[in-house]
Scaffold this active site. Structure first.
Site, PDB file in Angstrom:
ATOM      1  N   SER A   1       4.702   2.750   7.847  1.00 52.90           N
ATOM      2  CA  SER A   1       4.363   1.575   7.050  1.00 52.90           C
ATOM      3  C   SER A   1       5.532   1.167   6.164  1.00 52.90           C
ATOM      4  O   SER A   1       6.101   1.990   5.452  1.00 52.90           O
ATOM      5  CB  SER A   1       3.147   1.860   6.175  1.00 52.90           C
ATOM      6  OG  SER A   1       1.988   1.973   6.953  1.00 52.90           O
TER       7      SER A   1
ATOM      8  N   ASP B   1       0.351  -7.665   1.652  1.00 50.09           N
ATOM      9  CA  ASP B   1       0.750  -6.262   1.703  1.00 50.09           C
ATOM     10  C   ASP B   1       2.271  -6.097   1.695  1.00 50.09           C
ATOM     11  O   ASP B   1       2.825  -5.257   2.398  1.00 50.09           O
ATOM     12  CB  ASP B   1       0.159  -5.569   2.932  1.00 50.09           C
ATOM     13  CG  ASP B   1       0.118  -4.047   2.772  1.00 50.09           C
ATOM     14  OD1 ASP B   1       0.293  -3.564   1.631  1.00 50.09           O
ATOM     15  OD2 ASP B   1      -0.062  -3.340   3.784  1.00 50.09           O
TER      16      ASP B   1
ATOM     17  N   HIS C   1       0.813  -1.221   0.000  1.00 53.24           N
ATOM     18  CA  HIS C   1       0.000   0.000   0.000  1.00 53.24           C
ATOM     19  C   HIS C   1       0.846   1.271   0.000  1.00 53.24           C
ATOM     20  O   HIS C   1       0.343   2.355  -0.305  1.00 53.24           O
ATOM     21  CB  HIS C   1      -0.993  -0.002   1.167  1.00 53.24           C
ATOM     22  CG  HIS C   1      -0.391   0.288   2.515  1.00 53.24           C
ATOM     23  ND1 HIS C   1      -0.054  -0.707   3.420  1.00 53.24           N
ATOM     24  CD2 HIS C   1      -0.068   1.456   3.124  1.00 53.24           C
ATOM     25  CE1 HIS C   1       0.430  -0.159   4.519  1.00 53.24           C
ATOM     26  NE2 HIS C   1       0.436   1.155   4.358  1.00 53.24           N
TER      27      HIS C   1
END
Length: 463
Positions: free
Chosen positions: A231, A157, A127
């Protein structure tokens, strides 16, 4: 002179007597092991003196300087630039309602990544770089590189990038199965564009399922502070080894409120090795079905075994309860899914089940998750081989097979064609096709990008 010597002797003797008396008094004040701690004042508890002789467990390995110094230079800042399409309502004034124009604008997102090899391979979250037209990586020494996207796996992911160069600092992988709840960890990343940020916490839980997440169901939960921008960053142990890729937080505000989650390093390592070797991710199945309503058991109850699957061939039966994979305890389905996510088709694993009151261990050969039937469009898809990816000169896509829709065939879609896009989003796995088709289209229709046998891309729209 004699008087001075006498005074010195008396002073020395007095000090010795005082020291002996103090030691005697302290020994008499020691609390016996059977005594309780009763001295409480203003909320503070007096701890008996003999407790100090116990090992300082809480103080062990709480110096994170070495782990931070070994990891900081291997965590990078990732900036992605993408183009988004939006509807221009002002053009209705000139062209009439619903005849307005769409426009494109540039969007910039940021996150983190982890160098995992000296030659510039970087693991991050899918993402973080999703739909990026360009990816820029900044190292801790402020050097900037353009990154190439090698491959992605949206279901876990995880994405793999590559920058050109040699001699980069990197973080070695650790065995995430070996981590323990309560173990100290560091989260390293770039929250809110604050580069090279280190936070500390402990592992709060393992095998965490985030509300029935259908892909990665085995996250590491930690209380190390993680915020937007973290992230794709590193979760490391006190030896500076990679145990996870920071991915998500649990928050009502979008900022850290006490819990964060990471993809275990064993899963991330397997995903990137698959991308490098096969061009896509090899999904392994054990060949069972289970009832999530029975997930309150200590283990995973088999409700049925798949014909031709590894579980059936190994002799596993309905109502067997899987309690262990290899040497890892299985308490719930997320534990089982986490173990399978780190395996490949063809791997043989030791599966321990509880059958009645007897524990039985069987060797199960894992099978391949290959084909997805799409009822709404009347065909199935399966993953492409590495050779097929090279043939079409593409990095992602799935092969169309078993066409049952005559309309598709009339339009020119043939078995063997490659589905590369759905609603302008690149398709990289069979799992992703299922996910995209289940999501409600904002445009009210499905748009498919298909490569034919000649390598020419055609777009098909289904309302």
């Amino acid at each position: 002179m004699k008087k001075i010597a006498s005074l010195v002797f008396v002073a020395f003797l007095g000090g010795a007597i005082s020291l002996v008396g103090f030691s005697y008094m302290m020994n008499n004040q020691r609390i016996d092991n059977n005594e309780s701690i009763s001295a409480v004042s203003n909320g503070f508890v007096s701890v008996p003196a003999h407790y100090s002789s116990l090992p300082n467990i809480a103080g062990e390995k709480t110096d994170f300087v070495d782990a931070a110094s070994m990891s900081l230079d291997a965590v990078v800042h990732v900036k992605n630039t993408s183009m988004s399409t939006y509807y221009d309502p002002f053009s209705d004034f000139f062209y009439g309602r619903r005849n307005g124009q769409t426009r494109q604008r540039e969007q910039v997102g940021t996150g983190s990544g982890v160098l995992i090899s000296p030659d510039g391979y970087i693991v991050t979250n899918n993402h973080v770089i999703d739909n990026a037209s360009s990816i820029e990586v900044t190292l801790n020494n402020r050097k900037v590189y353009q990154a190439e996207l090698i491959g992605t796996d949206p279901s876990s992911d995880i994405a793999l990038l590559k920058i050109e160069g040699e001699g980069f600092e990197s973080i070695p992988f650790a065995n995430s199965d070996a981590i323990e709840v309560g173990e100290w960890v560091l989260a390293i990343g770039n929250p809110y564009n604050l580069t090279s940020t280190v936070t500390a916490g402990i592992i709060s839980a393992k095998g965490r399922d985030l509300g029935g997440n259908s892909s990665t169901e085995s996250f590491i939960q930690t209380d190390a502070a993680v915020n937007p921008g973290n992230s794709g960053g590193a979760l490391v142990n006190t030896r500076g080894e990679l145990i996870g890729i920071n991915t998500a937080i649990s928050s009502q505000t979008g900022s850290f409120v006490g819990y964060s989650f990471a993809v275990p390093s064993n899963i991330a390592k397997k995903v990137i090795e698959d991308i490098m070797e096969f061009g896509n991710v090899q999904k392994a199945l054990i060949g069972i079905q289970y009832d999530p309503r029975k997930d309150d058991l200590e283990g995973v109850m088999i409700t049925s075994v798949t014909k031709g699957g590894g579980a059936k061939k190994a002799g596993l039966l309905e109502e067997d309860i899987i309690v262990k994979i290899e040497n890892v305890k299985i308490r719930k389905f997320s534990d089982l899914k986490g173990q399978l996510s780190a395996k490949r088709p063809g791997d043989k694993i030791q599966v321990t089940v509880l059958r009645g009151e007897t524990y039985i261990t069987k060797t199960v050969e894992l099978t391949e998750y290959k084909t997805l039937k799409i009822n709404v469009l009347g065909f199935s898809v399966e993953k492409l081989t590495k050779e097929e990816l090279k043939k079409y000169k593409i990095k992602s896509g799935v092969k169309i097979v078993n066409i049952k829709n005559s309309e598709l065939q009339e339009l020119g879609v043939s078995e063997g064609d490659v589905l590369v896009e759905i609603n302008n989003e690149k398709v990289s796995s069979v799992d992703q096709v299922d996910k995209l088709l289940k999501e409600k289209s904002l445009m009210g229709y499905f748009k498919m990008g298909v490569l034919n046998s000649k390598g020419v891309k055609e777009n098909y729209i289904f309302k």
